[in-house]
Design an enzyme around this catalytic site. Structure first.
Site, PDB file in Angstrom:
ATOM      1  N   THR A 126       0.816  -1.221   0.000  1.00 24.47           N
ATOM      2  CA  THR A 126       0.000   0.000   0.000  1.00 24.47           C
ATOM      3  C   THR A 126       0.847   1.266   0.000  1.00 24.47           C
ATOM      4  OG1 THR A 126      -1.724  -1.135   1.213  1.00 24.47           O
ATOM      5  CG2 THR A 126      -1.768   1.254   1.326  1.00 24.47           C
ATOM      6  N   ASP A 172       1.812  -6.639  -4.347  1.00 31.16           N
ATOM      7  CA  ASP A 172       1.032  -6.688  -3.117  1.00 31.16           C
ATOM      8  C   ASP A 172       1.641  -7.831  -2.300  1.00 31.16           C
ATOM      9  OD1 ASP A 172      -2.204  -6.009  -2.277  1.00 31.16           O
ATOM     10  OD2 ASP A 172      -1.220  -7.713  -1.325  1.00 31.16           O
ATOM     11  N   SER A 173       1.770  -7.661  -0.993  1.00 29.01           N
ATOM     12  CA  SER A 173       2.504  -8.671  -0.232  1.00 29.01           C
ATOM     13  C   SER A 173       1.766 -10.003  -0.166  1.00 29.01           C
ATOM     14  CB  SER A 173       2.849  -8.162   1.163  1.00 29.01           C
ATOM     15  OG  SER A 173       1.730  -8.184   2.001  1.00 29.01           O
ATOM     16  N   CYS A 206      -3.898 -19.277  20.339  1.00 28.33           N
ATOM     17  CA  CYS A 206      -3.910 -18.032  21.122  1.00 28.33           C
ATOM     18  C   CYS A 206      -2.736 -17.167  20.670  1.00 28.33           C
ATOM     19  CB  CYS A 206      -3.716 -18.324  22.611  1.00 28.33           C
ATOM     20  SG  CYS A 206      -5.027 -19.302  23.308  1.00 28.33           S
TER      21      CYS A 206
HETATM   22  N1  ASP Z   1      -2.520  -5.564   0.586  1.00 24.64           N
HETATM   23  C1  ASP Z   1      -1.421  -4.719   0.990  1.00 24.64           C
HETATM   24  C2  ASP Z   1      -0.158  -5.563   1.027  1.00 24.64           C
HETATM   25  O1  ASP Z   1       0.065  -6.264   1.960  1.00 24.64           O
HETATM   26  C3  ASP Z   1      -1.689  -4.101   2.316  1.00 24.64           C
HETATM   27  C4  ASP Z   1      -0.593  -3.203   2.821  1.00 24.64           C
HETATM   28  O2  ASP Z   1       0.343  -2.865   2.147  1.00 24.64           O
HETATM   29  O3  ASP Z   1      -0.666  -2.806   3.973  1.00 24.64           O
HETATM   30  O4  ASP Z   1       0.613  -5.510   0.090  1.00 24.64           O
END
Ligand code: ASP
Length: 339
Positions: free
Chosen positions: A12, A56-57, A276
């Site tokens: 992001t 995107d991760s 947990c």
């Molecule tokens: N979907 C995005 C990612 O993990 C979310 C982020 O960057 O926070 O690449």
């Protein structure tokens, strides 16, 4: 002057909104750096390398972890610290994996990202980026203050392989329930030195082989024999992360214990961690986990799911025997488990 390398992988932090579809997509890294003129004020030379195609991760996998590790390895001597810009969704997996891949790491590798893109008005990206660089740039008597893989997000620095993403909404998206914060960023950066790794003076070594012939089995009341059987029958399966209740408990039904027992006898490693987020597996504490002790289930203690999965991939990629791997799973290799 110190030199810091920023490695941009996507997420992001570097995205903009597609005018037509409204969805977020990556944009080029130079534009990203233009959004943060404050970078010029940092007392270090800042270099950057970007993934050819930022992702995107959720698309990250072992090859991408190895790509990041290789960039760090190739640039290790020329730089004092590394900041990895990464999507937050799987940041804890990448941080855990890097901690195992980068053996004898003696320099900071700080992962960060953001919940809002760097160009948006209320973005958390700038603070995260600038403070992550400050942390990577901090030395005392010429020794890096944080010579380990860590995650920086919203004023907190976490050990990478102890971190978990806990919120898809809050700016405070991460936690490390079983390990203290490495640092807090207020008016000053306050480092918690006694819980941070120390340098060991050895040469960096890359563990380049990761074996992902693993599966996960998350317990739930009512889980069926078919599901457990199907998971344990996956061809070439080498290890299972068993996500149990509370302090490592699961159903005592004989079909379940028998299936796990058979899998272990076939040479499959079964690693027990808790669903947990805080606390630890304690095998034998309740009758519902004492069978596990008898049949040789491995105690993953307080490891996170992310650390368990990546530690298994790393250990299965080495030449260690199954019994050595079982032994090492219960030891602290990179501070990922409390002994
Ligand atoms: N979907 C995005 C990612 O993990 C979310 C982020 O960057 O926070 O690449």
């Amino acid at each position: 002057m110190n030199s810091i390398l920023i490695i941009y992988t996507g997420g992001t932090i570097g995205m903009i909104q597609d005018e037509k579809t409204g969805s977020l997509k990556s944009f080029d890294f130079d534009s990203l750096l233009k959004e943060v003129p404050e970078l010029k004020k940092i007392n270090a030379t800042i270099d950057s390398i970007s993934f050819e195609n930022p992702i995107d991760s959720s698309d990250m996998g072992p090859e991408n972890w190895l790509e990041i590790a290789q960039i760090i390895f190739d640039n290790y001597n020329q730089h004092d610290g590394f900041v990895v810009l990464h999507g937050s969704d799987t940041m804890s997996y990448t941080a855990s994996a890097l901690s195992f891949i980068l053996e004898n790491l003696n320099k900071p590798v700080i992962l960060t990202g953001s919940q809002l893109p760097i160009g948006s008005i209320r973005t958390d990206a700038k603070e995260n980026l600038l403070t992550a660089i400050e942390i990577a740039n901090t030395k005392i008597n010429n020794i890096p203050t944080v010579p380990e893989v860590a995650v920086y997000f919203e004023y907190s620095l976490y050990r990478g392989n102890r971190s978990i993403k806990v919120s898809a909404e809050e700016f405070e998206a991460f936690k490390s329930p079983n390990y203290p914060l490495l640092a807090e960023a207020g008016v000053n950066l306050k480092f918690n030195k006694s819980v941070i790794h120390q340098t060991n003076g050895k040469d960096l070594f890359l563990n380049k082989k990761l074996d992902n012939h693993i599966a996960t089995l998350k317990m739930f009341p009512g889980i069926t024999q078919q599901q457990v059987n199907a998971t344990l029958s996956i061809p070439n399966l080498r290890a299972v992360v068993l996500e149990t209740f509370g302090a490592g408990n699961a159903t005592t039904e004989s079909w379940f214990i028998n299936l796990i027992d058979e899998a272990i006898q076939k040479g499959i490693i079964v690693l027990n961690i808790s669903q947990c987020i805080g606390g630890s597996v304690d095998l034998g504490k309740y009758a519902t986990s004492s069978d596990f002790l008898r049949i040789g289930v491995i105690n993953g203690k307080d490891m996170t799911f992310e650390a368990a999965v990546t530690k298994l991939m790393y250990l299965l990629g080495t030449n260690y025997s199954i019994s050595q791997i079982k032994e090492l799973l219960q030891q602290s290799l990179r501070g990922e488990i409390t002994l």
